[in-house]
Design a protein around this motif. Structure first.
Motif, short mmCIF file in Angstrom:
data_model
loop_
_atom_site.label_atom_id
_atom_site.label_comp_id
_atom_site.label_asym_id
_atom_site.label_seq_id
_atom_site.Cartn_x
_atom_site.Cartn_y
_atom_site.Cartn_z
N ILE A 140 0.85 -1.20 0.00
CA ILE A 140 0.00 0.00 0.00
C ILE A 140 0.88 1.24 0.00
CG2 ILE A 140 -1.69 1.33 1.33
CD1 ILE A 140 -2.98 -1.09 0.13
N LEU A 141 1.95 1.20 0.79
CA LEU A 141 2.88 2.33 0.84
C LEU A 141 3.50 2.59 -0.52
CD1 LEU A 141 4.25 4.35 2.78
CD2 LEU A 141 5.94 2.59 3.31
N ARG A 142 3.65 1.54 -1.31
CA ARG A 142 4.25 1.67 -2.65
C ARG A 142 3.22 2.08 -3.70
NH1 ARG A 142 6.00 -3.88 -4.65
NH2 ARG A 142 3.76 -3.98 -5.11
N ASP A 143 2.03 1.46 -3.68
CA ASP A 143 1.09 1.59 -4.79
C ASP A 143 -0.26 2.19 -4.42
OD1 ASP A 143 2.94 0.33 -6.52
OD2 ASP A 143 2.26 -1.65 -5.84
N GLY A 144 -0.51 2.42 -3.14
CA GLY A 144 -1.84 2.85 -2.71
C GLY A 144 -2.13 4.32 -3.02
N SER A 145 -3.35 4.73 -2.70
CA SER A 145 -3.72 6.14 -2.83
C SER A 145 -2.92 6.96 -1.83
CB SER A 145 -5.22 6.31 -2.57
OG SER A 145 -5.51 6.03 -1.21
N THR A 146 -2.95 8.27 -2.01
CA THR A 146 -2.18 9.14 -1.11
C THR A 146 -2.58 8.94 0.34
OG1 THR A 146 -1.92 10.79 -2.86
CG2 THR A 146 -1.60 11.54 -0.60
N GLN A 147 -3.89 8.93 0.61
CA GLN A 147 -4.35 8.77 1.98
C GLN A 147 -3.99 7.40 2.53
OE1 GLN A 147 -5.81 11.21 4.05
NE2 GLN A 147 -5.17 9.60 5.47
N ALA A 148 -4.11 6.37 1.70
CA ALA A 148 -3.75 5.02 2.14
C ALA A 148 -2.26 4.94 2.47
CB ALA A 148 -4.11 4.00 1.07
N LYS A 149 -1.42 5.63 1.70
CA LYS A 149 0.03 5.65 1.99
C LYS A 149 0.29 6.30 3.34
CE LYS A 149 1.79 5.73 -2.77
NZ LYS A 149 2.54 6.51 -3.78
N PHE A 150 -0.39 7.42 3.61
CA PHE A 150 -0.21 8.09 4.90
C PHE A 150 -0.58 7.14 6.05
CE2 PHE A 150 -1.12 12.55 2.97
CZ PHE A 150 0.16 12.57 2.43
N ASP A 151 -1.74 6.47 5.91
CA ASP A 151 -2.19 5.57 6.97
C ASP A 151 -1.29 4.35 7.10
OD1 ASP A 151 -4.26 7.29 7.47
OD2 ASP A 151 -5.80 6.11 6.46
N ALA A 152 -0.78 3.87 5.97
CA ALA A 152 0.09 2.68 6.00
C ALA A 152 1.39 2.97 6.74
CB ALA A 152 0.38 2.21 4.57
N VAL A 153 2.00 4.12 6.47
CA VAL A 153 3.27 4.42 7.14
C VAL A 153 3.05 4.64 8.63
CG1 VAL A 153 3.41 6.96 6.94
CG2 VAL A 153 5.49 5.58 6.77
#
Length: 404
Positions: A178-191
């Motif tokens: 998700i951190l690599r390919d997800g949406s911007t918000q999903a990347k924020f939440d994943a990290v």
């Protein structure tokens, strides 16, 4: 994520949610929602999930009163449930889980119930079997479900009890994807979820196996350096550089050390504490290997500022790092005492480039000026404390030299 951190999914939008119920009406609304969610009718269950989400939007009391809804809501996440139920049930569970640590603190303070009787909704949700369907939603082609599942893991990972179960469920590689390919918000939440998980001693090595450093650095480069996202990226990097693979990955990644240095200059106090800790860990592990990569990114101005304006822990780490970054890490002779100014001057003399050197010299001058002002204020405060209240200040400060 600490217990005070909310998630953007934890509240309904104004367009689909009326105001939170008043205390007088909440009890009947809670009873009705519990009745509906335990019914066998799919439409009633869906209505209940939406109502629970609404009731728990802002009310901590409703979150506790509706804890009995956790198990039926988790059952709504299963593959044999209608797909239309998944998002509503997941969002209702997310609202039930946020901020429940605050209720524990409140209950213990007012002695409404013993500690042994308090089970956090976060823990209940995991124990009810929510992780398996949430992990499946991370693999979903639906971006909405992906985002909801990532947000759910962010909230659930705030519980220390849940962290080993989340990592054992196989969530970490999927969060890195998700951190690599997800949406911007999903990347924020994943990290943020990965940062939460990294505080468990077994998890940093598991996270490193997924090669996350390039994606963390990419996110750190483009997010606002004073943001919560930058703070969580910095905390995660600090955890990962405790391992040789993490240190090597950061220095091998183009712009990796520079991204960390930029947080040192522009991040929040907490983020700066994390990055100076990361840089210090690197330099202490192998000074010869990491001194030059750190120095060439212009770290000195940020460290100088931190020695004066950082948290107490940051100040200590910054001064230690400055000592390690000079040409010789050992104390100098009595002719050049081991003062911070001399340490920095020694480093500045080795910096290539007029711009970096000039900026560092300017920061040193400002640091000395601030230090002098702080010392002067301290002396003035001591003078005021020592001055008798019944005498004017001038009388207590007369010169010892006799007047002519």
């Amino acid at each position: 994520m600490d217990s005070s951190t909310d998630n953007h999914y934890s509240s309904s939008s104004a367009s689909d949610s009326p105001r939170a119920p008043s205390p007088s009406s909440s009890s009947s609304a809670v009873s009705r929602a519990l009745q509906l969610v335990h019914s066998d009718d799919p439409d009633s269950k869906l209505e209940a999930a939406r109502e629970i989400r609404r009731l728990t939007k802002t009310s901590q009391r409703c979150r506790r009163q509706l804890s009995a809804a956790v198990l039926p809501l988790v059952r709504m996440l299963r593959p044999d449930s209608p797909e239309s139920h998944h998002e509503s049930a997941l969002l209702a569970l997310l609202n039930l889980a946020v901020k429940d640590e605050k209720y524990v603190v409140f209950s213990l303070r007012v002695r409404t119930c013993p500690f042994s009787a308090i089970i956090l909704n976060k823990i209940n949700i995991v124990e009810a079997g929510a992780l398996e369907p949430i992990i499946n939603f991370l693999r979903s082609e639906s971006l909405t479900l992906q985002e909801c599942a990532t947000a759910a893991l962010l909230t659930l990972s705030a519980s220390a009890v849940n962290k080993p179960f989340i990592s054992a469920s196989g969530a970490i590689p999927l969060l890195v994807e998700i951190l690599r390919d997800g949406s911007t918000q999903a990347k924020f939440d994943a990290v943020m979820a990965l940062s939460n998980l990294s505080t468990h001693p077994d998890n940093p090595s598991i996270i490193l196996e997924t090669n996350p450093i390039p994606y963390i650095v990419d996110l750190l480069k483009y997010c606002k350096k004073s943001s919560k996202t930058a703070e969580k990226c910095s905390a995660l990097i600090e955890s990962l550089v405790g391992f040789e693979e993490g240190r090597t990955a950061l220095t091998s990644q183009e712009g990796g050390v520079l991204a960390v240095v930029e947080v040192l200059e522009n991040g929040s106090l907490q983020a700066r504490e994390h990055v100076v800790g990361a840089l210090l860990t690197m330099c202490e592990s192998d000074r010869c290997k990491f001194r030059e990569p750190i120095l060439k990114e212009g770290v000195i101005p940020g460290l100088l500022e931190l020695t004066v304006q950082g948290t107490p822990k940051s100040q200590t780490k910054a001064q230690t790092l400055l000592r390690l970054l000079r040409e010789s890490p050992y104390p100098r002779s009595e002719l050049q005492p081991d003062t911070l100014e001399n340490i920095v001057c020694n480093i500045i003399s080795q910096i290539d480039g007029d711009e970096q050197s000039g900026k560092a010299k300017k920061m040193l001058a400002e640091m000395v000026q601030v230090s002098m002002e702080q010392s002067l204020r301290h002396l003035q405060q001591r003078a005021l404390v020592c001055t008798p209240t019944d005498l004017p200040i001038a009388a207590s400060c007369t010169s010892e030299v006799p007047s002519k």
